[in-house]
Design a protein around this motif. Sequence first.
Motif, PDB file in Angstrom:
ATOM      1  N   ASP A  69     -35.901 -15.349 -29.504  1.00 23.39           N
ATOM      2  CA  ASP A  69     -35.975 -14.613 -30.995  1.00 23.39           C
ATOM      3  C   ASP A  69     -34.778 -15.385 -31.880  1.00 23.39           C
ATOM      4  O   ASP A  69     -34.703 -15.091 -32.784  1.00 23.39           O
ATOM      5  CB  ASP A  69     -35.748 -13.175 -30.954  1.00 23.39           C
ATOM      6  N   ALA A  70     -34.053 -16.469 -31.022  1.00 22.63           N
ATOM      7  CA  ALA A  70     -33.064 -17.238 -31.868  1.00 22.63           C
ATOM      8  C   ALA A  70     -33.896 -18.161 -32.686  1.00 22.63           C
ATOM      9  O   ALA A  70     -34.948 -18.798 -32.285  1.00 22.63           O
ATOM     10  CB  ALA A  70     -32.093 -17.818 -30.843  1.00 22.63           C
ATOM     11  N   ASP A  71     -33.232 -18.618 -33.733  1.00 23.72           N
ATOM     12  CA  ASP A  71     -33.802 -19.513 -34.597  1.00 23.72           C
ATOM     13  C   ASP A  71     -33.930 -21.082 -33.862  1.00 23.72           C
ATOM     14  O   ASP A  71     -34.938 -21.735 -34.100  1.00 23.72           O
ATOM     15  CB  ASP A  71     -33.019 -19.755 -35.912  1.00 23.72           C
ATOM     16  N   VAL A  72     -32.752 -21.214 -33.363  1.00 20.70           N
ATOM     17  CA  VAL A  72     -32.799 -22.565 -32.487  1.00 20.70           C
ATOM     18  C   VAL A  72     -32.812 -22.308 -30.827  1.00 20.70           C
ATOM     19  O   VAL A  72     -32.266 -21.295 -30.429  1.00 20.70           O
ATOM     20  CB  VAL A  72     -31.386 -23.416 -32.508  1.00 20.70           C
ATOM     21  N   ALA A 155     -39.248 -21.681 -34.339  1.00 22.02           N
ATOM     22  CA  ALA A 155     -40.717 -21.669 -35.361  1.00 22.02           C
ATOM     23  C   ALA A 155     -41.419 -23.067 -35.599  1.00 22.02           C
ATOM     24  O   ALA A 155     -42.511 -23.058 -35.555  1.00 22.02           O
ATOM     25  CB  ALA A 155     -40.237 -21.107 -36.801  1.00 22.02           C
ATOM     26  N   ASP A 156     -40.611 -23.931 -35.619  1.00 21.95           N
ATOM     27  CA  ASP A 156     -41.111 -25.496 -35.700  1.00 21.95           C
ATOM     28  C   ASP A 156     -41.784 -25.714 -34.449  1.00 21.95           C
ATOM     29  O   ASP A 156     -42.908 -26.227 -34.516  1.00 21.95           O
ATOM     30  CB  ASP A 156     -39.983 -26.222 -36.026  1.00 21.95           C
ATOM     31  N   LEU A 175     -45.464 -36.358 -28.972  1.00 23.19           N
ATOM     32  CA  LEU A 175     -46.547 -36.883 -29.764  1.00 23.19           C
ATOM     33  C   LEU A 175     -46.596 -36.056 -31.046  1.00 23.19           C
ATOM     34  O   LEU A 175     -47.091 -36.579 -32.056  1.00 23.19           O
ATOM     35  CB  LEU A 175     -47.848 -37.075 -28.720  1.00 23.19           C
ATOM     36  N   ARG A 176     -47.002 -34.573 -30.944  1.00 27.30           N
ATOM     37  CA  ARG A 176     -47.407 -33.653 -32.038  1.00 27.30           C
ATOM     38  C   ARG A 176     -46.059 -33.722 -32.980  1.00 27.30           C
ATOM     39  O   ARG A 176     -46.164 -33.707 -34.294  1.00 27.30           O
ATOM     40  CB  ARG A 176     -47.323 -32.395 -31.373  1.00 27.30           C
ATOM     41  N   ALA A 177     -44.993 -33.921 -32.421  1.00 24.48           N
ATOM     42  CA  ALA A 177     -43.714 -34.027 -33.148  1.00 24.48           C
ATOM     43  C   ALA A 177     -43.581 -35.204 -34.089  1.00 24.48           C
ATOM     44  O   ALA A 177     -43.349 -35.195 -35.452  1.00 24.48           O
ATOM     45  CB  ALA A 177     -42.323 -33.712 -32.578  1.00 24.48           C
ATOM     46  N   THR A 178     -44.065 -36.224 -33.644  1.00 21.66           N
ATOM     47  CA  THR A 178     -44.070 -37.412 -34.377  1.00 21.66           C
ATOM     48  C   THR A 178     -45.238 -37.404 -35.339  1.00 21.66           C
ATOM     49  O   THR A 178     -44.962 -37.963 -36.626  1.00 21.66           O
ATOM     50  CB  THR A 178     -44.207 -38.585 -33.334  1.00 21.66           C
ATOM     51  N   GLN A 179     -46.270 -36.929 -35.035  1.00 18.44           N
ATOM     52  CA  GLN A 179     -47.339 -36.715 -35.912  1.00 18.44           C
ATOM     53  C   GLN A 179     -46.941 -35.900 -36.996  1.00 18.44           C
ATOM     54  O   GLN A 179     -47.235 -36.344 -38.217  1.00 18.44           O
ATOM     55  CB  GLN A 179     -48.442 -35.883 -35.295  1.00 18.44           C
ATOM     56  N   ALA A 180     -46.107 -34.939 -36.938  1.00 14.27           N
ATOM     57  CA  ALA A 180     -45.607 -34.026 -37.966  1.00 14.27           C
ATOM     58  C   ALA A 180     -44.474 -34.660 -38.737  1.00 14.27           C
ATOM     59  O   ALA A 180     -43.790 -34.013 -39.718  1.00 14.27           O
ATOM     60  CB  ALA A 180     -45.280 -32.468 -37.298  1.00 14.27           C
ATOM     61  N   GLY A 181     -44.130 -35.713 -38.450  1.00 13.18           N
ATOM     62  CA  GLY A 181     -43.006 -36.262 -39.149  1.00 13.18           C
ATOM     63  C   GLY A 181     -41.775 -36.016 -38.850  1.00 13.18           C
ATOM     64  O   GLY A 181     -40.585 -36.147 -39.437  1.00 13.18           O
ATOM     65  N   TRP A 182     -41.434 -35.171 -37.652  1.00 18.75           N
ATOM     66  CA  TRP A 182     -39.948 -34.791 -37.145  1.00 18.75           C
ATOM     67  C   TRP A 182     -39.043 -36.065 -36.757  1.00 18.75           C
ATOM     68  O   TRP A 182     -39.588 -37.163 -36.481  1.00 18.75           O
ATOM     69  CB  TRP A 182     -40.117 -34.042 -35.778  1.00 18.75           C
ATOM     70  N   ARG A 183     -37.958 -35.809 -37.104  1.00 17.61           N
ATOM     71  CA  ARG A 183     -37.159 -36.808 -36.930  1.00 17.61           C
ATOM     72  C   ARG A 183     -36.357 -36.542 -35.451  1.00 17.61           C
ATOM     73  O   ARG A 183     -36.044 -35.336 -34.998  1.00 17.61           O
ATOM     74  CB  ARG A 183     -35.582 -36.838 -37.708  1.00 17.61           C
TER      75      ARG A 183
END
Length: 222
Positions: A69-72, A155-156, A175-183
């Motif tokens: 339940d933590a944000d990070v 959440a991300d 792969l999904r993180a890169t598709q989503a534009g994550w750094r």
Amino acid sequence: MDVVLPCLDEAGALPWVLDRIPAGYRAIVADNGSRDGSAEVARGRGATVVAVPERGYGAAVHAGLLAADADVVCVCDADASLDPARLPDLVALLASDLVDPTAGRADLVLGRRRPTSLRAWPPPARLGNAAVARRLRRRGVPVRDLGPMRAARRADLLGLSIADRRFGYPLELLLRATQAGWRIAETDVAYTPRIGRSKVTGTPLGAARAARDMSALLASIR
């Protein structure tokens, strides 16, 4: 902060791992059907234990994320090969309001494993990881390790809708993180010999399953 520890028969390693959880971090042991008393060991050390009947690394990580339940949220192996005391170093690199916003620079931070001995990371497993990472870099994913120690916003992570529940979870995440534009950022972490036998590289069947899962993912996600 919450720390998800995917766990399958890690009773021998859990005392050290849980004793190294940083102050202010909650340990969530996602028990994937252990038969060696891992769940009891974890509860005895004050960890939150989540029973995960569906077998697979991805299933355990996902169940831990749902229980957090933590944000990070951080993820770390429960076999004592990685030191949870290093987790604040990863969190400090996140672009998060929970840390200094001027210091954060990434949406996902991985611990890049630096083996302390050949026994810590046998050459076949290390070469296999390097080969997959090389293919990822060709696709724009800036990593040199599919690090099992990582930190990101809960959440991300859930928003990526990662479907793999087996060994391909870390690869699909990248792969999904890169598709989503994550750094994506990496920071070096020591990688020491694990306690007990690996469920992936420690058996021919486990290694074959991991290779199959990752090859299928690389072919299916473009």
